[in-house]
Design a protein around this motif. Structure first.
Motif, PDB file in Angstrom:
ATOM      1  N   THR A   1      -7.034  19.901  20.807  1.00 12.16           N
ATOM      2  CA  THR A   1      -6.687  19.040  19.677  1.00 12.16           C
ATOM      3  C   THR A   1      -5.862  19.813  18.659  1.00 12.16           C
ATOM      4  O   THR A   1      -6.167  20.962  18.342  1.00 12.16           O
ATOM      5  N   VAL A   2      -4.793  19.184  18.174  1.00 11.90           N
ATOM      6  CA  VAL A   2      -3.986  19.783  17.111  1.00 11.90           C
ATOM      7  C   VAL A   2      -3.816  18.751  16.003  1.00 11.90           C
ATOM      8  O   VAL A   2      -3.760  17.549  16.248  1.00 11.90           O
ATOM      9  N   GLU A   3      -3.728  19.258  14.770  1.00 12.81           N
ATOM     10  CA  GLU A   3      -3.625  18.402  13.598  1.00 12.81           C
ATOM     11  C   GLU A   3      -2.270  18.606  12.940  1.00 12.81           C
ATOM     12  O   GLU A   3      -1.742  19.722  12.926  1.00 12.81           O
ATOM     13  N   SER A   4      -1.698  17.539  12.407  1.00 13.83           N
ATOM     14  CA  SER A   4      -0.383  17.631  11.780  1.00 13.83           C
ATOM     15  C   SER A   4      -0.405  18.642  10.645  1.00 13.83           C
ATOM     16  O   SER A   4      -1.337  18.682   9.843  1.00 13.83           O
ATOM     17  N   GLU A   5       0.636  19.459  10.591  1.00 15.95           N
ATOM     18  CA  GLU A   5       0.694  20.549   9.620  1.00 15.95           C
ATOM     19  C   GLU A   5       1.684  20.281   8.495  1.00 15.95           C
ATOM     20  O   GLU A   5       1.718  20.997   7.507  1.00 15.95           O
TER      21      GLU A   5
ATOM     22  N   LEU B   1      -7.046   0.652   9.521  1.00 10.63           N
ATOM     23  CA  LEU B   1      -7.432   1.983   9.050  1.00 10.63           C
ATOM     24  C   LEU B   1      -8.159   1.843   7.721  1.00 10.63           C
ATOM     25  O   LEU B   1      -7.618   1.290   6.755  1.00 10.63           O
ATOM     26  N   MET B   2      -9.415   2.292   7.674  1.00  7.88           N
ATOM     27  CA  MET B   2     -10.184   2.335   6.425  1.00  7.88           C
ATOM     28  C   MET B   2      -9.861   3.653   5.732  1.00  7.88           C
ATOM     29  O   MET B   2      -9.848   4.714   6.363  1.00  7.88           O
ATOM     30  N   GLU B   3      -9.613   3.600   4.436  1.00  6.56           N
ATOM     31  CA  GLU B   3      -9.180   4.801   3.727  1.00  6.56           C
ATOM     32  C   GLU B   3     -10.174   5.942   3.872  1.00  6.56           C
ATOM     33  O   GLU B   3     -11.383   5.776   3.714  1.00  6.56           O
ATOM     34  N   ASN B   4      -9.618   7.118   4.207  1.00  3.23           N
ATOM     35  CA  ASN B   4     -10.365   8.376   4.346  1.00  3.23           C
ATOM     36  C   ASN B   4     -11.351   8.380   5.509  1.00  3.23           C
ATOM     37  O   ASN B   4     -12.220   9.253   5.586  1.00  3.23           O
ATOM     38  N   ILE B   5     -11.222   7.429   6.427  1.00  7.67           N
ATOM     39  CA  ILE B   5     -12.069   7.403   7.622  1.00  7.67           C
ATOM     40  C   ILE B   5     -11.178   7.541   8.855  1.00  7.67           C
ATOM     41  O   ILE B   5     -10.293   6.716   9.083  1.00  7.67           O
ATOM     42  N   GLU B   6     -11.405   8.576   9.621  1.00  3.91           N
ATOM     43  CA  GLU B   6     -10.577   8.846  10.797  1.00  3.91           C
ATOM     44  C   GLU B   6     -10.850   7.824  11.893  1.00  3.91           C
ATOM     45  O   GLU B   6     -12.008   7.546  12.232  1.00  3.91           O
ATOM     46  N   LEU B   7      -9.785   7.276  12.451  1.00  2.69           N
ATOM     47  CA  LEU B   7      -9.896   6.341  13.570  1.00  2.69           C
ATOM     48  C   LEU B   7      -9.266   6.989  14.799  1.00  2.69           C
ATOM     49  O   LEU B   7      -8.100   7.403  14.769  1.00  2.69           O
ATOM     50  N   THR B   8     -10.039   7.092  15.873  1.00  7.46           N
ATOM     51  CA  THR B   8      -9.570   7.697  17.109  1.00  7.46           C
ATOM     52  C   THR B   8      -9.486   6.623  18.188  1.00  7.46           C
ATOM     53  O   THR B   8     -10.402   5.811  18.337  1.00  7.46           O
ATOM     54  N   PHE B   9      -8.394   6.633  18.935  1.00 10.76           N
ATOM     55  CA  PHE B   9      -8.222   5.623  19.988  1.00 10.76           C
ATOM     56  C   PHE B   9      -7.374   6.191  21.123  1.00 10.76           C
ATOM     57  O   PHE B   9      -6.695   7.208  20.969  1.00 10.76           O
ATOM     58  N   LYS B  10      -7.431   5.518  22.242  1.00  9.12           N
ATOM     59  CA  LYS B  10      -6.626   5.887  23.401  1.00  9.12           C
ATOM     60  C   LYS B  10      -5.345   5.063  23.373  1.00  9.12           C
ATOM     61  O   LYS B  10      -5.393   3.827  23.389  1.00  9.12           O
TER      62      LYS B  10
ATOM     63  N   ARG C   1       0.858  -1.191   0.000  1.00 13.69           N
ATOM     64  CA  ARG C   1       0.000   0.000   0.000  1.00 13.69           C
ATOM     65  C   ARG C   1       0.896   1.244   0.000  1.00 13.69           C
ATOM     66  O   ARG C   1       1.908   1.280   0.701  1.00 13.69           O
ATOM     67  N   ARG C   2       0.516   2.236  -0.756  1.00 12.25           N
ATOM     68  CA  ARG C   2       1.268   3.491  -0.788  1.00 12.25           C
ATOM     69  C   ARG C   2       0.308   4.633  -0.516  1.00 12.25           C
ATOM     70  O   ARG C   2      -0.750   4.737  -1.143  1.00 12.25           O
ATOM     71  N   GLY C   3       0.648   5.475   0.456  1.00 11.21           N
ATOM     72  CA  GLY C   3      -0.261   6.560   0.788  1.00 11.21           C
ATOM     73  C   GLY C   3       0.256   7.441   1.907  1.00 11.21           C
ATOM     74  O   GLY C   3       1.444   7.427   2.256  1.00 11.21           O
ATOM     75  N   PHE C   4      -0.660   8.199   2.488  1.00 13.06           N
ATOM     76  CA  PHE C   4      -0.336   9.207   3.494  1.00 13.06           C
ATOM     77  C   PHE C   4      -1.125   8.921   4.768  1.00 13.06           C
ATOM     78  O   PHE C   4      -2.229   8.386   4.710  1.00 13.06           O
ATOM     79  N   ILE C   5      -0.552   9.319   5.887  1.00 13.77           N
ATOM     80  CA  ILE C   5      -1.264   9.208   7.158  1.00 13.77           C
ATOM     81  C   ILE C   5      -1.280  10.572   7.831  1.00 13.77           C
ATOM     82  O   ILE C   5      -0.222  11.181   8.060  1.00 13.77           O
ATOM     83  N   LYS C   6      -2.476  11.058   8.103  1.00 17.73           N
ATOM     84  CA  LYS C   6      -2.631  12.324   8.835  1.00 17.73           C
ATOM     85  C   LYS C   6      -2.844  12.012  10.308  1.00 17.73           C
ATOM     86  O   LYS C   6      -3.564  11.077  10.655  1.00 17.73           O
ATOM     87  N   VAL C   7      -2.212  12.814  11.167  1.00 18.48           N
ATOM     88  CA  VAL C   7      -2.241  12.557  12.606  1.00 18.48           C
ATOM     89  C   VAL C   7      -2.888  13.730  13.337  1.00 18.48           C
ATOM     90  O   VAL C   7      -2.619  14.898  13.025  1.00 18.48           O
ATOM     91  N   LYS C   8      -3.755  13.427  14.288  1.00 17.45           N
ATOM     92  CA  LYS C   8      -4.290  14.413  15.225  1.00 17.45           C
ATOM     93  C   LYS C   8      -4.060  13.900  16.633  1.00 17.45           C
ATOM     94  O   LYS C   8      -4.162  12.705  16.886  1.00 17.45           O
TER      95      LYS C   8
ATOM     96  N   SER D   1      -5.657  10.339  16.706  1.00 18.90           N
ATOM     97  CA  SER D   1      -6.526  10.076  15.552  1.00 18.90           C
ATOM     98  C   SER D   1      -5.664   9.934  14.307  1.00 18.90           C
ATOM     99  O   SER D   1      -4.796  10.769  14.048  1.00 18.90           O
ATOM    100  N   LEU D   2      -5.916   8.859  13.540  1.00 21.40           N
ATOM    101  CA  LEU D   2      -5.169   8.604  12.314  1.00 21.40           C
ATOM    102  C   LEU D   2      -6.121   8.497  11.124  1.00 21.40           C
ATOM    103  O   LEU D   2      -7.210   7.926  11.249  1.00 21.40           O
ATOM    104  N   THR D   3      -5.705   9.048  10.001  1.00 16.52           N
ATOM    105  CA  THR D   3      -6.465   8.917   8.755  1.00 16.52           C
ATOM    106  C   THR D   3      -5.511   8.495   7.649  1.00 16.52           C
ATOM    107  O   THR D   3      -4.508   9.167   7.401  1.00 16.52           O
ATOM    108  N   PHE D   4      -5.834   7.378   7.001  1.00 13.72           N
ATOM    109  CA  PHE D   4      -5.026   6.881   5.886  1.00 13.72           C
ATOM    110  C   PHE D   4      -5.678   7.289   4.569  1.00 13.72           C
ATOM    111  O   PHE D   4      -6.895   7.201   4.416  1.00 13.72           O
ATOM    112  N   SER D   5      -4.853   7.751   3.614  1.00 14.26           N
ATOM    113  CA  SER D   5      -5.390   8.147   2.314  1.00 14.26           C
ATOM    114  C   SER D   5      -4.371   7.869   1.227  1.00 14.26           C
ATOM    115  O   SER D   5      -3.167   8.076   1.419  1.00 14.26           O
ATOM    116  N   THR D   6      -4.857   7.396   0.085  1.00 13.30           N
ATOM    117  CA  THR D   6      -3.993   7.240  -1.081  1.00 13.30           C
ATOM    118  C   THR D   6      -4.064   8.466  -1.984  1.00 13.30           C
ATOM    119  O   THR D   6      -3.288   8.598  -2.930  1.00 13.30           O
TER     120      THR D   6
END
Length: 461
Positions: free
Chosen positions: A360-364, A435-444, A345-352, A395-400
């Motif tokens: 809450t802060v989001e990766s810039e 991680l489902m693509e384009n769906i944010e997953l939040t966990f402790k 798989r090739r893609g990006f992961i956004k982190v909050k 919170s992580l979001t995976f996207s291609t």
């Protein structure tokens, strides 16, 4: 008789007032630039005893100075090309901040007459003349007890090369030179003796902020810093319709980054690396090899970092990202992921990240696309404008970032998040999730176990 006495008193008062008038940096205008200016150099000395009123040093009688103390560090600030003739906007700030940071002799080198011209080549030709004049001043200071070790020159654009020329005259024995986006035009193809070079002082640090236009691209110092890759700076205009700021914003950012280091609101941490791309891929974030100083910091305190494992003849390049405004600091983390997808798989992961207070802060950072392979570790560099101490949720979001392909899943065997700015903080982990693509997953998250213990657990499973 009374009138005569009052008249004499008035003349004496006016004369005294003129004698007390503080020498100031030469203020010119675009008209002077169009007509051209003859080179004149004045040195304005500020110390903690005269922080608000400079003393003009006498060129052939420096020892007559009332405030110069040759037992203290002597810091020269040298400006660059001045196409409009006005004093540099940063001049007041750098004076106040340097004097508040350390008890020094601060000398503002004013060569505005000579730098103010629409003919850039004329200003370039004046650089060596300015260096010769500065050497005359320094020679007198040395006779009066100053040490070359204590001489520190901060040069902006053309001023960086002037500092280099002075350093050459002393065979590289000056204590330090800082080059703030050294000028590129007319210097790019010059040999070391024709520009600033790492041999010009005992320690030479350089900040490259506009290396694709007005600045110099290749390494010039003991250590060369490349903010945001050294070219386009966040917050600077992207089109020519923004006027003059479009041309000077990236170039000036080096100065404002240096000023930020003097304000001490946060340390701008940098990462020695071969390239910006390798840095973005998280390949250069372990600074253990540079202990005891760890990763070098940018700016005034850069000389606290000493290389231990890299030969003196080899320059060091350091990369980092910044925010778009003062104090420019980014709070960086490494997201370390091991996946168990059978297919690549090739893609990006956004982190909050969220702290226990609900902030809450989001990766810039615009990270590079990562390639995830089965049982292979991947490091993703991510950064935030704000620092959160105690993280309660991730919170992580995976996207291609592809529109037409089917949605993908990224199966995570293990994940860890580690603060680079504060490595003493707990490293946070999570295991076995999807991680489902384009769906944010939040966990402790949970604190990561010790590395040896983690390896044993993975072998058992």
């Amino acid at each position: 008789m009374l009138k005569l006495c009052l008249f004499i008193c008035l003349i004496h008062w006016v004369k005294s007032d003129e004698e007390k008038k503080c020498p100031e940096f030469t203020d010119l205008n675009i008209g002077n630039a169009l007509s051209g200016t003859e080179l004149q150099v004045q040195l304005l000395l500020y110390t903690r005893e005269n922080p608000n009123c400079s003393e003009r040093l006498i060129e052939n009688n420096v020892t007559a100075s009332e405030y110069l103390n040759n037992s203290k560090k002597i810091v020269f600030v040298i400006h660059g090309f001045r196409p409009t003739g006005s004093p540099p906007a940063w001049l007041g700030d750098i004076k106040e901040l340097l004097l508040s940071s350390e008890d020094i002799n601060l000398i503002i080198v004013d060569w505005n007459r000579g730098a103010t011209t629409v003919n850039y080549i004329t200003a370039v030709e004046n650089c060596r003349k300015v260096a010769e004049i500065l050497k005359n001043y320094v020679d007198q200071m040395l006779v009066d007890g100053a040490s070359l070790d204590s001489v520190y020159m901060i040069g902006v654009s053309l001023g960086a090369h002037i500092a280099g020329f002075v350093g050459q005259k002393y065979n590289g024995k000056l204590g330090r030179i800082t080059g703030l986006d050294p000028a590129g035009p007319s210097f790019t193809r010059q040999p070391p003796e024709g520009r600033l070079d790492r041999t010009d002082a005992q320690f030479v640090d350089v900040i490259h902020s506009d290396s694709d236009a007005l600045g110099f691209k290749k390494p010039l110092g003991t250590i060369d810093f490349y903010p945001n890759g050294g070219m386009d700076q966040p917050g600077c205009p992207q089109t020519v319709f923004s006027g003059l700021q479009y041309f000077k914003c990236d170039h000036q950012r080096s100065v404002f980054l240096f000023l930020s280091s003097l304000k001490g609101e946060c340390d701008i941490i940098t990462y020695p690396c071969d390239s910006y791309l390798d840095y973005k891929r998280g390949k250069c974030v372990d600074c253990q090899a540079y202990q005891p100083m760890s990763c070098p910091v940018l700016g005034y305190h850069a000389d606290r970092w000493k290389k231990l494992l890299i030969p003196k003849t080899s320059p060091t390049k350091a990369y980092f990202d910044t925010s778009d405004r003062h104090p420019f600091c980014m709070y960086n983390y490494i997201l370390d992921i091991t996946t168990w997808n059978k297919n690549i798989r090739r893609g990006f992961i956004k982190v909050k990240i969220t702290d226990y207070a609900g902030n809450t802060v989001e990766s810039e950072m615009n990270s590079e696309a990562s390639t995830f392979q089965q049982y292979k570790r991947v490091k993703v560099l991510t950064g935030f404008y704000q620092d959160l101490d105690k993280i309660s949720k991730i919170s992580l979001t995976f996207s291609t970032k592809t529109l037409l392909s089917p949605k993908h899943k990224l199966r995570i065997l293990q994940m860890s998040l580690k603060s680079l700015n504060n490595p003493e903080r707990l490293q946070l982990c999570r295991y076995d999730f999807v991680l489902m693509e384009n769906i944010e997953l939040t966990f402790k998250p949970i604190p990561c176990p010790e590395r040896g213990y983690m390896k044993r657990e993975l072998l058992v499973t």
